[in-house]
Design an enzyme around this catalytic site. Sequence first.
Site, short mmCIF file in Angstrom:
data_model
loop_
_atom_site.label_atom_id
_atom_site.label_comp_id
_atom_site.label_asym_id
_atom_site.label_seq_id
_atom_site.Cartn_x
_atom_site.Cartn_y
_atom_site.Cartn_z
N HIS A 1 -3.61 -4.71 17.84
CA HIS A 1 -2.66 -4.33 16.90
C HIS A 1 -1.70 -5.60 16.40
CE1 HIS A 1 -0.94 -1.18 13.96
NE2 HIS A 1 0.25 -1.39 14.53
N LYS B 1 -7.51 6.31 8.63
CA LYS B 1 -6.77 7.33 9.44
C LYS B 1 -7.02 8.58 8.35
CE LYS B 1 -2.95 5.11 11.81
NZ LYS B 1 -1.29 4.95 11.99
N ARG C 1 -3.79 -7.62 14.39
CA ARG C 1 -3.79 -7.06 12.76
C ARG C 1 -2.44 -7.35 12.18
NH1 ARG C 1 -4.78 -2.41 9.59
NH2 ARG C 1 -2.85 -1.09 8.99
N TYR D 1 5.93 -7.66 6.55
CA TYR D 1 5.22 -8.79 6.67
C TYR D 1 5.63 -9.65 5.36
CZ TYR D 1 2.34 -5.52 9.14
OH TYR D 1 1.95 -4.57 10.31
N ARG E 1 -7.86 -1.99 11.94
CA ARG E 1 -7.39 -1.13 13.32
C ARG E 1 -8.43 -1.24 14.08
NH1 ARG E 1 -5.52 1.93 8.94
NH2 ARG E 1 -3.20 2.12 8.67
N HIS F 1 -2.23 0.77 3.96
CA HIS F 1 -0.85 1.46 4.20
C HIS F 1 -0.84 2.39 3.25
CE1 HIS F 1 0.87 -2.52 6.31
NE2 HIS F 1 0.13 -1.37 7.26
#
Length: 371
Positions: A312, A239, A315, A348, A215, A339
Amino acid sequence: MAVTKQHEDYENRLEALIKEMPDYVVKYVDDKLDIRSPLTLFNYVRDFREFFNWLIAEGIVETDSIKNIPVEALESLSLDDANNYFKFVSRKKYKVSNKDDETKKIDTKTVNRHKSSLRSLFKYLTVESEVSAGKPYFERNVMAKIPIKKVTETLNERAKKITDKIFIEDMDIDFLEYVKNEYAVSLSPAQMRYFKRDKERDFAILSLFLGSGIRVNELTNLRIKDIDFSGKEISVIRKGGKKDTVSITPSSLEDLNNYLKVRKEIYKAGDGENEYLFVKYYKGMPEPLTNRAVEDIVYKYTKSFDKRMSPHKLRHTYATNLAEQTSGDIPLIMNQLGHTQSDISLLYINTSREKQRKAAELLDQRRNKEY
């Protein structure tokens, strides 16, 4: 928990913003700081400011300052007024940044975020707080009556939207080749000067997004010590301040190494292990690049090549390629991208299956030619 540069930045922005707020919002933020990130709280308080400004503009509250809006105004807010506010939000339009004559309406997800922000504040004021004799500020919660409209999309539909906005097939490779060999052709002398100065840094940034899937805030928080050339890995802060390690392609490592060879000379930057990796030279001093600066770099090169894309989207491009190369290895994709839910990684897989469908059609064309 690791504290990122972005975390500190939003702490400062939040601190400045709450100076405009009533005391009960200040108390709300103080009580939530340990369980909500500064970024989330900043966005919430920014939503509160828009709501409060609307109350004043509509004459629902008579005051000349947000800071003076009494908590009783929220207690007595009618359901009609609450609904009218969200109608106001949902009907707002904004200009598409790269198209002067095109506007778009706020999407449902953004409206839902405004609802979530105010539901959080009202829940705090009516349930979670204690101000007098164990009681909250007030008990009537009009925001609890406001429904949040669920956005329903299948994985296939979400995957299709991703495919339309990313580099597909080998376009990511073509893009990097374009930046390296063709981008400079159309530049003015002034633009060329800056391009020559920053080309190793900018190319390393683009290559890193496409070679690791990290990110933008993970990239801007990288320190020199986070690059492991021998292990072909980089350490990132995910995160929530969680530390993680991700793989990086050898070619992206080579591009990083080319940047490091000129980083000290061009940007007068130190080479200590705790120094930020990506920097700029500003007013005689090296400074770490901000998220916005990196976004602008990506916008500039992608728009010149094909279409304006965000970090993004790069990414997403990496994730789609990874899904294809690993035959949809969900645990691997989740680990690499950070994730926590598998359904995000499944996006994806669906995107790469679309590529497989097109490949099957091309193969079938060969058969048809033989008859």
